[in-house]
Structures are given as structure tokens and as C-alpha cells.
Scaffold this active site. Structure first.
Site, mmCIF file in Angstrom:
data_model
loop_
_atom_site.group_PDB
_atom_site.id
_atom_site.type_symbol
_atom_site.label_atom_id
_atom_site.label_comp_id
_atom_site.label_asym_id
_atom_site.label_seq_id
_atom_site.Cartn_x
_atom_site.Cartn_y
_atom_site.Cartn_z
ATOM 1 N N HIS A 196 0.834 -1.321 0.141
ATOM 2 C CA HIS A 196 0.101 0.036 0.008
ATOM 3 C C HIS A 196 0.942 1.316 0.030
ATOM 4 O O HIS A 196 0.637 2.181 -0.839
ATOM 5 C CB HIS A 196 -0.901 -0.202 1.304
ATOM 6 N N GLU A 197 1.884 1.228 0.876
ATOM 7 C CA GLU A 197 2.616 2.317 1.249
ATOM 8 C C GLU A 197 3.569 2.544 -0.400
ATOM 9 O O GLU A 197 3.718 3.845 -0.862
ATOM 10 C CB GLU A 197 3.573 2.547 2.113
ATOM 11 N N ASP B 201 -4.757 0.587 -2.103
ATOM 12 C CA ASP B 201 -5.167 -0.760 -1.314
ATOM 13 C C ASP B 201 -5.034 -1.768 -2.400
ATOM 14 O O ASP B 201 -4.546 -2.899 -1.976
ATOM 15 C CB ASP B 201 -6.348 -0.456 -0.841
HETATM 16 ZN ZN LIG Z 1 -2.522 5.226 2.336
#
Ligand SMILES: [Zn+2]
Length: 467
Positions: free
Chosen positions: A300-301, A366
Site C-alpha cells: 500500500h505505501e 489498497d
Molecule cells: Zn494510505
């Protein structure tokens, strides 16, 4: 009236103090309310820039069209409002900021006020509130106890390996897309290769004298809680303002004691504090579970660097165009699919819909992050070998099924209606929607759990996908 863009990067502007003054006087012309130079002088009071007229009058402010419109209204309001009302408002704001640090009677009043105003139930115990305060102001000092050598020796290499697996699977996904041209793919992979990662804690944290130097000038007295708070915030602000004419150093986006993870566009960096690198996000006993949990968070990051805001920043963190126009058009097309999908999600308890545009960046992160972690786990199995252990009680699930169960567990939560309403204005969807969105877009999930086409988690309409 121009509608401010939902994407803050769209309408960032640089403006001199003088031009800001002209702009904010617009609604009250031909009158003027000269406040900005005075405001900057007051802000810089006590810093090494104090009294530097040259600097103050030549300052350039980073703001946005939306903020300027807001400031125009503020100036209009200030111009027609009695000074005593403004003063009362300032004091009320001060009280609101400090009330939870005062007596129990005041804290009770505040909790009653919050119940009536926004429907929250109960309040945070003082002990927890104070502990949070110490952690948010003295995060590095609190983290001193977490910074153990064992982490650096055992866990850090494993987390770095996981991140490298995720980066490799991101690169593969980029290479296999049909909508990016070759040059843009190359630059995208280069940005991911150069993305810096701050994992666990900074190594200097184990050195007490460096840590003491970090807080030099901050004073704390055991009997003056309120002064401690105010002095500390003041000290912190002075440190920042003293350095305001220098580039912001690339470093930790948060303290290691924060249970969260961050992406910083301007530094092309991610920060993964030691506090999130533990149960129930990590140390789950099987790598399948770890990749499904912390692995999807790392993905996600990383993917934030390529979401609808992140893609505007190049590998050095500069906001310049570095993708081809055709690829940008294709990208925007694909983001629209996500906007429509998430905007259909309904929060039954408050009868409201998710804002698919507000949550777009998080949803892109996501969806990409989960897929990257899934293929990263396959890479792990290919290189290290199949995991033998099964999960007691859940032996009938395969490891890839456990990966998704672990991902689902991550977003298991429940909301009161007041919290749901509050969550609507957050850039993240509530956990239930984050899960539904990602899994119903995932061919990998549908295959692993054999969800028939047209079923709730494998709908027949086209799946939204960027990577
Ligand atoms: Zn985020």
C-alpha cells in the site's frame, strides 16, 4: 466560482506575501486589511529570522486556490466583526485545545458537549489521553525503549526481504501492463527502485547522547503540566521556523512508536515504524499471514508513490510531469472505474455513500498493495520453499487462502453511527469497504476461493485495476 479540485496537488500555487494581501483584499475592495506582513512578523518573533524585513517582505507562500478563497472570506469576516467577538473566539479555541488537560469536572463537561454536538459516547480515560500526548510530543524519546538490537539483527532483514519481494512484484506488474508505454514503464520502475525506506527505528536512537541533543532546548518540569505542553509545542515550532529557509531533510515521517506507516511524496520515501512491525500485523507465525497483513501494508505505501497524487512526483520528489500524455490519459480512465465502484458503496447505518473521489488515492494504494503482496508471497515460496506448518483449527485452508484471511482480519472493525459519519470525511474508506473493494477486484482472490462469476465477491462487471 471555480470549484477547487479534489486533488490538492492540482491547485497548489506559490504566491508572494504582497500578492496574497492583494488577493485577500478582493472581497472588501476598495478597503484593505493589511495583515499578512504583520502576521509573519509575529510568527517569526523569537526565531533567528526575527526582524529580518528583507526576508519577511520577500517570502513566498505555498498555498492553494481553495485556501485563498477561504482566506478571502476570513478577511471579509474579520473586517465586519467586532474585535471583542474575535477575541472571544480565540479564547474559546484555546480552551477547546486545552480543556482535556484540565480538571475532571471540565473533562466531564467536554464529554457531555461532544455527546450532544456529534453523538460520541464515552471519553478516553485521562491516563490514556496523557500517554498519547507524551507519545505524540516526545515520540522519539518514547521510542528509545523500543529500539532493541534484536530487531536490527533478526526482524529488520526479514522485513527488508519482504519489501524487496513486493518491489519486485510491483515492477513485474508494471512491466505486464498494456496501457503504459515503454519509456513511462522504465521511469516508473526507476522511481520504485529509488524509493527510500525507513524501517523500524533510526540507528541513532540507540545513542542516548544523540537523543538528548535531539531534544536540546525542550524543557519539562514535573509540576507544570500545562506549561510543559505549551512550551514544547512552542519549542517545536521555533525549531521548524529556524530551518524554514533550508530544504526539509529527508528522514523519518513519524516516530517509531507510531502504529502506522507512511509515504512521503516529496522525499520518495516510505516510513514503517517498529510499532507496526509486531502482532497483530506481523509475527503471525506463518509468512502467508505476514504477507497478507504487513505485506499488504508495505505494498500500500509503495503504491502511494503511483496513486493519483503520487504519480505527479518524480523519483526525486519534485512535482513535475514525468509520464507521457497518453499514459496519463489511460491512467485517468482507469481511476474513473475506481471512483464509480467505491461511490456505489453504501453505509447502511447512516444512509450515506462513500466519496469515491476523496478516497481514490487510498483505494489505488489498497488495490495495488494487496496484489503486490500476493505475488510477493509467491516469490517467497518459490525462493525459500513452501511453508509446511498449517494454522491450528484452520488446517483445511491453503496458505494462499490464509493470505487472504489474514488480509481480511486486518480490516475487521466496527463503527458507531457517529464514527461512521466521521469516517465519511476521511481519505480512507471504512475497513469493510476497503476489503470489499480490493477483494472483489481481485482475480487472484476469486480463483483462490473459487468464487463463481456473478457472486457477491466476484461480480460480473469488469474489475477495476491499475496494476
Ligand atoms: Zn494510505
Amino acid at each position: 466560482m471555480t470549484k477547487p479540485s479534489k486533488n490538492p496537488a492540482d491547485d497548489i500555487i506559490y504566491i508572494s506575501l504582497m500578492d496574497l494581501q492583494n488577493q485577500t483584499d478582493k472581497n472588501i475592495a476598495p478597503k484593505t486589511l493589511p495583515i499578512w506582513v504583520r502576521y509573519m512578523e509575529l510568527i517569526l518573533n523569537g526565531t533567528r529570522h526575527a526582524g529580518n524585513v528583507q526576508l519577511t517582505s520577500n517570502l513566498t507562500i505555498i498555498t492553494s486556490q481553495a485556501d485563498i478563497m477561504y482566506l478571502q472570506q476570513v478577511v471579509e469576516y474579520l473586517e465586519e466583526t467586532p474585535a471583542s467577538h474575535i477575541e472571544a473566539y480565540l479564547w474559546l479555541s484555546t480552551i477547546e485545545e486545552l480543556v482535556l488537560h484540565t480538571s475532571s469536572a471540565m473533562r466531564l463537561l467536554h464529554s457531555e458537549y461532544m455527546r450532544v454536538a456529534i453523538g460520541t459516547e464515552g471519553s478516553t480515560p485521562r491516563s490514556l489521553y496523557c500517554a498519547n500526548g507524551v507519545n505524540s510530543l516526545f515520540g522519539m524519546a518514547v521510542s528509545y525503549v523500543l529500539a532493541d538490537e534484536e530487531f536490527t539483527r533478526d526482524k529488520l532483514p526479514r522485513v527488508e526481504r519482504m519489501l524487496s519481494d513486493i518491489r519486485r512484484s510491483f515492477d513485474r506488474l508494471v512491466k505486464s501492463t498494456s496501457w503504459m508505454d515503454a519509456a513511462t514503464k522504465r521511469r516508473t520502475i526507476q522511481k520504485s527502485a529509488e524509493m527510500k525506506s525507513f524501517i523500524g527505528f533510526p540507528s541513532w536512537l540507540r545513542n542516548a547522547s544523540v537523543l538528548n541533543a535531539y531534544y536540546e532546548g525542550a524543557e519539562v518540569n514535573v509540576s507544570t503540566h500545562l506549561e510543559n505542553l505549551m512550551d514544547f509545542v512552542h519549542w517545536q515550532m521555533m525549531e521548524k521556523l529556524n530551518e524554514m529557509d533550508k530544504p526539509e531533510p529527508i528522514g523519518w515521517a513519524t516516530s517509531p512508536s507510531n502504529v502506522n506507516a507512511f509515504h512521503t511524496f516529496q522525499s520518495n520515501a516510505i516510513t514503517v515504524p517498529i510499532a507496526i512491525l509486531q502482532y497483530p500485523f506481523y509475527d503471525l507465525g506463518l509468512e502467508a499471514l505476514n504477507y497478507g497483513s504487513i505485506g499488504t501494508i508495505l505494498g500500500h505505501e509503495l503504491t502511494h508513490g503511483f496513486d493519483d497524487s503520487g504519480r505527479r512526483f518524480d523519483r526525486f520528489g519534485n512535482m513535475v510531469e514525468w509520464w507521457s500524455n497518453q499514459t496519463i490519459d489511460e491512467y485517468i480512465n482507469r481511476t474513473e472505474c475506481f471512483v464509480e465502484q467505491y461511490s456505489r458503496y453504501h453505509l447502511a447505518d447512516i444512509d450515506e455513500y462513500i466519496d469515491g473521489e476523496l478516497t481514490l488515492g487510498e483505494n489505488i494504494a489498497d488495490n495495488g498493495g494487496m496484489r503486490e503482496a500476493f505475488y510477493a508471497y509467491r516469490l517467497y515460496v518459490k525462493e525459500v520453499g513452501r511453508e509446511r506448518a498449517k494454522l491450528p483449527g484452520l488446517e483445511h485452508y491453503s496458505h494462499e487462502q490464509l493470505f487472504f484471511i489474514s488480509f481480511g482480519n486486518l480490516w475487521c472493525e466496527t463503527y458507531t453511527p457517529a464514527a461512521s459519519r466521521y469516517a465519511l470525511s476521511d481519505s480512507h474508506c471504512p475497513g469493510q469497504m476497503r476489503l470489499r473493494g480490493v477483494l472483489s477486484n481481485s482475480e487472484e482472490f476469486a480463483r483462490t476461493f473459487k468464487c463463481p462469476t456473478g457472486s457477491a465477491m466476484n461480480p460480473s462487471q469488469p474489475k477495476c485495476r491499475i496494476w
